[in-house]
Design a protein around this motif. Structure first.
Motif, PDB file in Angstrom:
ATOM      1  N   ALA A 158     -14.178   0.166  -3.294  1.00 47.03           N
ATOM      2  CA  ALA A 158     -14.430  -0.610  -2.082  1.00 47.03           C
ATOM      3  C   ALA A 158     -14.741   0.265  -0.868  1.00 47.03           C
ATOM      4  O   ALA A 158     -15.432  -0.168   0.054  1.00 47.03           O
ATOM      5  CB  ALA A 158     -13.217  -1.493  -1.782  1.00 47.03           C
ATOM      6  N   ASN A 159     -14.226   1.499  -0.869  1.00 45.10           N
ATOM      7  CA  ASN A 159     -14.430   2.371   0.287  1.00 45.10           C
ATOM      8  C   ASN A 159     -15.414   3.511   0.019  1.00 45.10           C
ATOM      9  O   ASN A 159     -15.478   4.465   0.793  1.00 45.10           O
ATOM     10  CB  ASN A 159     -13.078   2.965   0.722  1.00 45.10           C
ATOM     11  CG  ASN A 159     -12.152   1.904   1.264  1.00 45.10           C
ATOM     12  OD1 ASN A 159     -12.457   1.230   2.247  1.00 45.10           O
ATOM     13  ND2 ASN A 159     -11.012   1.734   0.615  1.00 45.10           N
ATOM     14  N   HIS A 160     -16.165   3.389  -1.065  1.00 43.74           N
ATOM     15  CA  HIS A 160     -17.056   4.495  -1.445  1.00 43.74           C
ATOM     16  C   HIS A 160     -18.106   4.778  -0.382  1.00 43.74           C
ATOM     17  O   HIS A 160     -18.297   5.930   0.025  1.00 43.74           O
ATOM     18  CB  HIS A 160     -17.732   4.179  -2.775  1.00 43.74           C
ATOM     19  CG  HIS A 160     -18.707   5.234  -3.220  1.00 43.74           C
ATOM     20  ND1 HIS A 160     -18.332   6.530  -3.499  1.00 43.74           N
ATOM     21  CD2 HIS A 160     -20.065   5.187  -3.407  1.00 43.74           C
ATOM     22  CE1 HIS A 160     -19.382   7.236  -3.848  1.00 43.74           C
ATOM     23  NE2 HIS A 160     -20.447   6.451  -3.797  1.00 43.74           N
ATOM     24  N   GLU A 161     -18.803   3.771   0.081  1.00 44.87           N
ATOM     25  CA  GLU A 161     -19.861   3.981   1.065  1.00 44.87           C
ATOM     26  C   GLU A 161     -19.304   4.517   2.371  1.00 44.87           C
ATOM     27  O   GLU A 161     -19.907   5.395   3.002  1.00 44.87           O
ATOM     28  CB  GLU A 161     -20.638   2.680   1.297  1.00 44.87           C
ATOM     29  CG  GLU A 161     -21.428   2.204   0.092  1.00 44.87           C
ATOM     30  CD  GLU A 161     -22.448   3.242  -0.381  1.00 44.87           C
ATOM     31  OE1 GLU A 161     -23.070   3.904   0.493  1.00 44.87           O
ATOM     32  OE2 GLU A 161     -22.639   3.387  -1.611  1.00 44.87           O
ATOM     33  N   THR A 162     -18.145   4.012   2.774  1.00 43.40           N
ATOM     34  CA  THR A 162     -17.501   4.530   3.977  1.00 43.40           C
ATOM     35  C   THR A 162     -17.161   6.000   3.814  1.00 43.40           C
ATOM     36  O   THR A 162     -17.377   6.815   4.718  1.00 43.40           O
ATOM     37  CB  THR A 162     -16.222   3.737   4.289  1.00 43.40           C
ATOM     38  OG1 THR A 162     -16.571   2.383   4.591  1.00 43.40           O
ATOM     39  CG2 THR A 162     -15.464   4.331   5.469  1.00 43.40           C
ATOM     40  N   PHE A 163     -16.654   6.343   2.647  1.00 42.72           N
ATOM     41  CA  PHE A 163     -16.257   7.722   2.400  1.00 42.72           C
ATOM     42  C   PHE A 163     -17.460   8.664   2.417  1.00 42.72           C
ATOM     43  O   PHE A 163     -17.352   9.812   2.870  1.00 42.72           O
ATOM     44  CB  PHE A 163     -15.518   7.833   1.065  1.00 42.72           C
ATOM     45  CG  PHE A 163     -14.956   9.196   0.804  1.00 42.72           C
ATOM     46  CD1 PHE A 163     -13.946   9.706   1.605  1.00 42.72           C
ATOM     47  CD2 PHE A 163     -15.434   9.969  -0.231  1.00 42.72           C
ATOM     48  CE1 PHE A 163     -13.428  10.980   1.384  1.00 42.72           C
ATOM     49  CE2 PHE A 163     -14.919  11.239  -0.470  1.00 42.72           C
ATOM     50  CZ  PHE A 163     -13.911  11.730   0.342  1.00 42.72           C
ATOM     51  N   LEU A 164     -18.600   8.199   1.960  1.00 43.70           N
ATOM     52  CA  LEU A 164     -19.807   9.023   2.030  1.00 43.70           C
ATOM     53  C   LEU A 164     -20.144   9.361   3.482  1.00 43.70           C
ATOM     54  O   LEU A 164     -20.556  10.489   3.783  1.00 43.70           O
ATOM     55  CB  LEU A 164     -20.982   8.311   1.363  1.00 43.70           C
ATOM     56  CG  LEU A 164     -20.919   8.149  -0.156  1.00 43.70           C
ATOM     57  CD1 LEU A 164     -22.177   7.439  -0.657  1.00 43.70           C
ATOM     58  CD2 LEU A 164     -20.756   9.489  -0.869  1.00 43.70           C
ATOM     59  N   THR A 165     -19.955   8.404   4.379  1.00 42.76           N
ATOM     60  CA  THR A 165     -20.213   8.695   5.796  1.00 42.76           C
ATOM     61  C   THR A 165     -19.190   9.686   6.328  1.00 42.76           C
ATOM     62  O   THR A 165     -19.513  10.515   7.194  1.00 42.76           O
ATOM     63  CB  THR A 165     -20.196   7.425   6.659  1.00 42.76           C
ATOM     64  OG1 THR A 165     -18.878   6.880   6.717  1.00 42.76           O
ATOM     65  CG2 THR A 165     -21.140   6.372   6.108  1.00 42.76           C
ATOM     66  N   TRP A 166     -17.952   9.625   5.805  1.00 38.17           N
ATOM     67  CA  TRP A 166     -16.940  10.610   6.214  1.00 38.17           C
ATOM     68  C   TRP A 166     -17.370  12.011   5.804  1.00 38.17           C
ATOM     69  O   TRP A 166     -17.248  12.961   6.572  1.00 38.17           O
ATOM     70  CB  TRP A 166     -15.588  10.259   5.584  1.00 38.17           C
ATOM     71  CG  TRP A 166     -14.900   9.066   6.190  1.00 38.17           C
ATOM     72  CD1 TRP A 166     -15.465   8.114   6.987  1.00 38.17           C
ATOM     73  CD2 TRP A 166     -13.528   8.712   6.040  1.00 38.17           C
ATOM     74  NE1 TRP A 166     -14.535   7.179   7.336  1.00 38.17           N
ATOM     75  CE2 TRP A 166     -13.335   7.516   6.777  1.00 38.17           C
ATOM     76  CE3 TRP A 166     -12.465   9.263   5.351  1.00 38.17           C
ATOM     77  CZ2 TRP A 166     -12.091   6.888   6.847  1.00 38.17           C
ATOM     78  CZ3 TRP A 166     -11.227   8.647   5.417  1.00 38.17           C
ATOM     79  CH2 TRP A 166     -11.041   7.465   6.158  1.00 38.17           C
ATOM     80  N   LEU A 167     -17.864  12.134   4.588  1.00 38.58           N
ATOM     81  CA  LEU A 167     -18.343  13.434   4.110  1.00 38.58           C
ATOM     82  C   LEU A 167     -19.551  13.903   4.922  1.00 38.58           C
ATOM     83  O   LEU A 167     -19.716  15.104   5.157  1.00 38.58           O
ATOM     84  CB  LEU A 167     -18.697  13.352   2.631  1.00 38.58           C
ATOM     85  CG  LEU A 167     -17.515  13.210   1.674  1.00 38.58           C
ATOM     86  CD1 LEU A 167     -18.004  12.885   0.267  1.00 38.58           C
ATOM     87  CD2 LEU A 167     -16.670  14.487   1.650  1.00 38.58           C
ATOM     88  N   ASP A 168     -20.362  12.963   5.355  1.00 34.48           N
ATOM     89  CA  ASP A 168     -21.534  13.333   6.156  1.00 34.48           C
ATOM     90  C   ASP A 168     -21.127  13.924   7.507  1.00 34.48           C
ATOM     91  O   ASP A 168     -21.790  14.824   8.039  1.00 34.48           O
ATOM     92  CB  ASP A 168     -22.449  12.130   6.354  1.00 34.48           C
ATOM     93  CG  ASP A 168     -23.116  11.686   5.056  1.00 34.48           C
ATOM     94  OD1 ASP A 168     -23.017  12.425   4.055  1.00 34.48           O
ATOM     95  OD2 ASP A 168     -23.722  10.602   5.045  1.00 34.48           O
ATOM     96  N   HIS A 169     -20.020  13.421   8.086  1.00 35.77           N
ATOM     97  CA  HIS A 169     -19.507  14.011   9.324  1.00 35.77           C
ATOM     98  C   HIS A 169     -19.096  15.469   9.082  1.00 35.77           C
ATOM     99  O   HIS A 169     -19.332  16.337   9.926  1.00 35.77           O
ATOM    100  CB  HIS A 169     -18.318  13.205   9.846  1.00 35.77           C
ATOM    101  CG  HIS A 169     -18.685  11.910  10.494  1.00 35.77           C
ATOM    102  ND1 HIS A 169     -19.536  11.834  11.578  1.00 35.77           N
ATOM    103  CD2 HIS A 169     -18.308  10.636  10.225  1.00 35.77           C
ATOM    104  CE1 HIS A 169     -19.675  10.569  11.944  1.00 35.77           C
ATOM    105  NE2 HIS A 169     -18.938   9.823  11.129  1.00 35.77           N
TER     106      HIS A 169
END
Length: 378
Positions: A158-169
């Motif tokens: 459920a949080n995969h896409e959000t986590f990708l943005t975290w990694l992008d930061h």
């Protein structure tokens, strides 16, 4: 001149550094169609051979704050005691994932970036950990109230896409670490640490071994996808493993990891010494068989009440093993007794000067003379 290092050994490292930057002899890590920078590869070579010269000393958040001060230009408690900066400076990116301007320790990421550049320019290295928030509960790294967190950030979660943005930061920050001349600064990145305990949401009892390894793979692949080519990766459990099998149970793979280590703090002297020797014997064996650098990625004795801890406890242990560096934790300006390096007048300060003067310990001036990156950027 180099403060204490055998000039023949220093010359040998310089030759190795130059060879690793020679286009005809490059052994750069190929990842998704691009190679890590030559300076990053040279740093890895230096870490693998550092034990021939000594042990790089490190301190977390060293130039950011200390006992009784914060933000003073050019200051660190270590430098105030011995006259030199740590060879290794450790920093943390907690809360960068949320797009915040400040870390969980209330330090601006811009200030951290500036200090990483300053440390590189003085010849030292930087390592970065990541105490990121809990993406399910909104709590901090230590919120272990839910055992589905790791699963939720993996593909399909459920949080995969959000986590990708975290990694992008994280990727954007790593890309920002460049000198005025455009040199990308090598960083030893140390996420997902102390996973053999269960006090972080990625810990032993919070996810399966396969989920933990998948978390590492996801992290590595995303940063590679974003063309982050100035990172070395460190695997650092706590001191819980007793065998190579236990240590490697959640190891994400030789293709990801460059350095292995462990975190271990003193509470009881006898237990600390036993755990340090056990863990150092273990990682020495594993580093040799897997061709990895090794380090004590976190250690220390809170408030350092032992006046001779540096030369009679820590150094004798480290001196027995091929350790590249050791990092002690931060000197908190907001917690009176939460410090791990001495400051002027502290009980162990005089012993720390002896530790500094020992030929086996290396500080920032030594790292500069050893030229741990490349002659071409000096």
């Amino acid at each position: 001149m180099l403060r204490r290092i055998n000039p023949y050994l220093a010359g040998a490292l310089l030759i190795a550094s130059l060879a690793s930057c020679n286009p005809a002899g490059k052994k750069e890590k190929q990842t998704e169609g691009f190679a890590r920078t030559a300076e990053t590869e040279t740093l890895l070579t230096s870490l693998k051979t550092m034990h021939q010269h000594g042990i790089l000393f490190g301190h977390h958040d060293a130039p950011l704050y200390g006992i009784g001060w914060e933000g003073d230009e050019g200051r660190s408690d270590v430098k105030s005691v011995c006259g030199d900066y740590p060879a290794v400076m450790s920093f943390d990116l907690g809360r960068i994932e949320l797009g915040r301007d400040q870390s969980l320790d209330k330090i601006s990421f811009e200030k951290i970036r500036e200090e990483i550049i300053a440390q590189y320019n003085r010849g030292g290295m930087s390592t970065i950990s990541w105490h990121l928030d809990n993406p399910v509960t909104g709590g901090d790294s230590w919120d272990v109230s839910d055992t589905t967190i790791v699963a939720s950030v993996l593909p399909g979660g459920a949080n995969h896409e959000t986590f990708l943005t975290w990694l992008d930061h994280v990727a954007n920050f790593m890309h920002s670490l460049t000198t005025e001349n455009g040199v990308k600064i090598p960083i030893l990145f140390r996420p997902w640490h102390e996973h053999t305990g269960s006090w972080f949401w990625w810990g032993q009892n919070l996810c399966t071994a396969e989920q933990y390894k998948a978390l590492w793979r996801l992290t590595y692949d995303r940063l590679c996808e974003k063309k982050v080519n100035n990172l070395l990766y460190a695997y650092s459990p706590g001191s819980e493993p007793n065998t190579p099998e236990e240590y490697l149970e959640r190891y994400p793979g030789d293709d990801i990891i460059d350095l292995i280590g462990f975190d271990c703090y003193q509470f009881d002297e006898a237990v600390y010494e036993a755990d340090m020797h056990k863990s150092l014997r273990l990682i020495t064996e594993i580093a040799k068989s897997h061709n990895k650098a090794l380090a004590v990625t976190e250690t220390g004795y809170e408030a350092i009440p032992d006046p001779v801890w540096w030369t009679e406890t820590l150094l004798p242990i480290l001196a027995e093993y091929p350790v590249s560096y050791v990092v002690v934790w931060r000197n908190a300006r907001e917690r009176e007794t939460h410090y791990y390096a001495p400051y002027p007048g502290q009980t162990s300060a005089a012993d720390f000067v002896k530790f500094y003067n020992d030929p086996k310990t290396l500080f920032a001036n030594d790292a500069r003379e050893l030229n741990i990156y490349s002659e071409t950027v000096r």
